[in-house]
Design an enzyme around this catalytic site. Structure first.
Site, mmCIF file in Angstrom:
data_model
loop_
_atom_site.group_PDB
_atom_site.id
_atom_site.type_symbol
_atom_site.label_atom_id
_atom_site.label_comp_id
_atom_site.label_asym_id
_atom_site.label_seq_id
_atom_site.Cartn_x
_atom_site.Cartn_y
_atom_site.Cartn_z
ATOM 1 N N LYS A 248 5.170 6.965 11.251
ATOM 2 C CA LYS A 248 5.015 6.180 10.016
ATOM 3 C C LYS A 248 5.445 6.994 8.803
ATOM 4 C CE LYS A 248 1.397 4.135 7.031
ATOM 5 N NZ LYS A 248 -0.024 3.713 6.923
ATOM 6 N N ASP A 253 1.415 5.367 -0.557
ATOM 7 C CA ASP A 253 0.729 4.108 -0.258
ATOM 8 C C ASP A 253 -0.271 3.772 -1.366
ATOM 9 O OD1 ASP A 253 -0.379 1.867 0.829
ATOM 10 O OD2 ASP A 253 -1.436 2.899 2.463
ATOM 11 N N LYS A 260 -5.174 -0.162 -3.879
ATOM 12 C CA LYS A 260 -6.301 0.689 -3.478
ATOM 13 C C LYS A 260 -7.101 1.096 -4.706
ATOM 14 C CE LYS A 260 -4.219 3.116 0.500
ATOM 15 N NZ LYS A 260 -5.156 2.680 1.535
ATOM 16 N N ASP A 271 0.929 9.745 3.493
ATOM 17 C CA ASP A 271 1.078 8.615 4.412
ATOM 18 C C ASP A 271 2.414 8.637 5.158
ATOM 19 O OD1 ASP A 271 -0.379 6.525 5.495
ATOM 20 O OD2 ASP A 271 0.352 5.024 4.070
ATOM 21 N N ASP A 330 -2.088 -3.778 1.905
ATOM 22 C CA ASP A 330 -2.447 -2.386 2.188
ATOM 23 C C ASP A 330 -2.431 -2.094 3.694
ATOM 24 O OD1 ASP A 330 -3.134 0.212 1.655
ATOM 25 O OD2 ASP A 330 -5.252 -0.200 1.243
ATOM 26 N N GLU A 332 0.069 -1.972 5.538
ATOM 27 C CA GLU A 332 1.530 -1.971 5.531
ATOM 28 C C GLU A 332 2.130 -1.154 6.683
ATOM 29 O OE1 GLU A 332 -0.267 0.158 3.914
ATOM 30 O OE2 GLU A 332 0.728 2.001 4.550
ATOM 31 N N ARG A 334 1.496 -0.893 9.916
ATOM 32 C CA ARG A 334 1.826 -1.648 11.138
ATOM 33 C C ARG A 334 3.047 -2.533 10.935
ATOM 34 N NH1 ARG A 334 -4.085 -4.077 11.079
ATOM 35 N NH2 ARG A 334 -4.316 -2.163 9.889
HETATM 36 N N1 BES Z 1 -2.511 4.675 4.888
HETATM 37 C C1 BES Z 1 -3.698 3.894 5.027
HETATM 38 C C2 BES Z 1 -4.708 4.513 6.007
HETATM 39 C C3 BES Z 1 -5.340 5.827 5.610
HETATM 40 C C4 BES Z 1 -6.627 5.853 5.074
HETATM 41 C C5 BES Z 1 -4.706 7.022 5.844
HETATM 42 C C6 BES Z 1 -7.222 7.057 4.754
HETATM 43 C C7 BES Z 1 -5.321 8.237 5.506
HETATM 44 C C8 BES Z 1 -6.579 8.250 4.974
HETATM 45 C C9 BES Z 1 -3.345 2.504 5.559
HETATM 46 O O1 BES Z 1 -2.120 2.006 5.163
HETATM 47 C C10 BES Z 1 -4.376 1.554 5.057
HETATM 48 O O2 BES Z 1 -4.433 1.338 3.881
HETATM 49 N N2 BES Z 1 -5.167 0.977 5.967
HETATM 50 C C11 BES Z 1 -6.175 0.053 5.620
HETATM 51 C C12 BES Z 1 -6.028 -1.160 6.508
HETATM 52 C C13 BES Z 1 -6.900 -2.332 6.109
HETATM 53 C C14 BES Z 1 -6.401 -2.938 4.809
HETATM 54 C C15 BES Z 1 -6.887 -3.362 7.208
HETATM 55 C C16 BES Z 1 -7.533 0.718 5.841
HETATM 56 O O3 BES Z 1 -7.700 1.428 6.832
HETATM 57 O O4 BES Z 1 -8.414 0.550 4.991
HETATM 58 ZN ZN ZN Z 2 -0.685 3.417 4.712
HETATM 59 MN MN MN Z 3 -2.201 1.048 3.298
#
Ligand code: BES
Ligand code: ZN
Ligand code: MN
Length: 483
Positions: A248, A253, A260, A271, A330, A332, A334
């Site tokens: 990825k 992000d 966020k 990210d 967010d 994104e 996947r």
């Molecule tokens: N890049 C983030 C995940 C992340 C969180 C990486 C903390 C490193 C530290 C990912 O893109 C994300 O935002 N995931 C969300 C998904 C949700 C919206 C379903 C999450 O895990 O909150």
């Molecule tokens: Zn992300």
């Molecule tokens: Mn995200």
């Protein structure tokens, strides 16, 4: 930092001598070589537990010693921890050169020395290019092993080579987001291709459009820097098993329109750690001339809000015919990984291993010592778990239950990109599995392990760890050996 192997310790002037004190084994006690350490260690009540430490100046020898609790003499995990502690203490005390003196008996097994060398090198790293006041730099460490064994200069040089790639990855992930974009990462991939004679392909907007890579186009739509899909291949003439590594590469992000909160955004330059790790792994495979064909496939985009941003409610159509409703911009990762997995599966490799900082929930579940492994192929999962133990980049397997699949079904499309009712790491894994076709596939969620908010037992520095490179090198070594 340089590292060298020695049999007898012949410390140069000004070198600190690092002496491990193992638990419970009188034979391995260092008092015969260093009688002057025995009394102070006893007074301090040192028992050899990892975490104990004592600096000592010997006036008559004009010499600095660091006596360290080293745990079990046969535990690579303990070696990793005391080496981390040693490097942190040396740096705090502005010591630039050291000799680590291991007892000659019992002879440490090769796996112990490999783990120790890795941990010393890992903790010689600091990211301080933006600081005027630099952290102390450790220039060289000599590893005195007592006697010649199967872990020799050649093995050490291989560890150092891999750790060089780990450092490059850490630099890429620690670098500020103003400087890390799909364009700059494309340049980093091109640089590797040139250096190691690898085959590079880069799809930019036009090619992405022509190939229906609509996840990348949607997620990257609001950024001033175009998204990309990069492919870097090492293919030795002799052939061998084949592997595609997917990483990825969200260069920042923000969450997009589903923005966020500030505190969660702070570390989101990291990210792209998956993309950086697969780049490092392919570089290492090429430099070690491993007997397998391996491709790093990195989907790259910057996830921002803006006039052109993709929106909750949008539907993305993928090249494999599936459609996805966006419920949260967010989620994104996947979406861009789906494009890359379709492309990976079309190449019909023997297996696909994908690394991503995918979910916050994996941090809650496993913290920063284990990455989450999601894999339905038993052999592939077992091989990755073994590589995790051997490299110290450990994995913990989580399930992909079929009955959760309906929670990511959408009313307007085939799938939706998020669901808020728990198990979000598992649901992200189920989503990805829809795009890997029939190729054996493993997803590794490195959100907790790739970037540390603060130092831990294995890393004396906060920030990027380079997680994945050592794991994948170990996995590839075994894979190359298997056929
Ligand atoms: N890049 C983030 C995940 C992340 C969180 C990486 C903390 C490193 C530290 C990912 O893109 C994300 O935002 N995931 C969300 C998904 C949700 C919206 C379903 C999450 O895990 O909150
Ligand atoms: Zn992300
Ligand atoms: Mn995200």
């Amino acid at each position: 930092m340089k590292i060298r192997l020695r049999t007898a310790p012949r410390p140069a002037r000004g070198e600190c001598i690092v002496v491990p004190l193992f638990k419970g084994s009188a034979a391995a006690a260092p008092w015969r070589a260093y009688p002057q350490l025995a009394e102070p260690a006893r007074r301090r009540g040192m028992k050899g537990a990892v975490g104990e430490s004592l600096f000592l100046h010997s006036l008559e020898q004009g010499r600095l010693f660091l006596l360290l609790g080293a745990g079990r003499a046969n535990s690579p995990a303990d070696a990793r921890r005391w080496a981390c502690r040693a490097m942190a203490l040396l740096r705090e005390n502005r010591v630039a050169r050291a000799t680590v003196h291991l007892p000659a008996a019992p002879t440490p097994p090769p796996a112990y020395l490999a783990a120790l060398a890795d941990a010393l090198l890992l903790n010689g790293y600091r990211f301080d290019r933006y600081r005027k006041k630099k952290a102390g730099r450790i220039e060289s460490v000599r590893l005195a092993t007592g006697r010649r064994g199967p872990f020799g200069a050649r093995e050490l040089a291989e560890r150092a080579l891999v750790l060089e790639e780990v450092e490059r990855v850490r630099d890429l992930v620690n670098e500020i987001p103003a400087k890390v974009t799909p364009d700059s990462l494309a340049a980093a991939f091109a640089d590797s291709a040139r250096r190691h004679g690898l085959e590079l392909q880069a799809w930019r907007r036009r090619e992405l459009e022509a190939n229906g890579m609509n996840g990348l186009l949607a997620v990257g739509a609001a950024s001033c820097c175009e998204p990309a899909l990069l492919s870097l291949t090492y293919a030795p003439a002799a052939g061998g098993p084949s592997l595609v590594l997917v990483g990825k590469g969200i260069t920042f992000d923000s969450g997009g329109l589903s923005l966020k909160p500030a505190a969660s955004m702070e570390e989101m330059k990291s990210d792209m750690a998956g993309a950086a790790a697969v780049l490092g792994a392919v570089n290492a495979a090429a430099r070690l001339r491993l007997g397998l064909k391996v491709t790093a496939l990195a989907p790259l985009a910057e996830n921002l809000p803006g006039r052109r941003a993709y929106k909750p409610g949008d539907v993305i159509a993928y090249a494999n015919g599936k459609t996805v409703e966006i419920v949260n911009t967010d989620a994104e990762g996947r979406l861009i990984l789906a494009d890359a997995l379709i492309a990976a599966a079309r190449r019909r490799p023997g297996r696909i291993v994908e690394l991503s900082t995918l979910t916050g929930a994996i941090v809650t579940a496993l913290g920063d010592s284990y990455a989450g492994l999601f894999c339905r192929d038993r052999r592939l999962a077992a091989a990755l778990l073994r590589a995790g133990e051997a490299s110290g980049e450990r994995l913990w397997q989580l399930p992909l239950p079929e009955e959760y699949r309906e929670s990511i079904a959408s009313k307007v499309a085939d799938l939706k990109n998020a669901n808020y009712n728990g198990a979000s790491s598992v649901k992200a894994g189920l989503f990805l599995a829809e795009f890997a076709g029939r190729v054996p596939f493993a997803h590794i969620d490195i959100a907790g392990t790739a970037f540390l908010g603060k130092p831990n037992a294995f890393y004396a520095a906060e920030g990027a760890t380079g997680f994945g490179v050592r794991l994948l090198v170990e996995f590839m070594r075994e894979l190359a050996r298997s056929k």
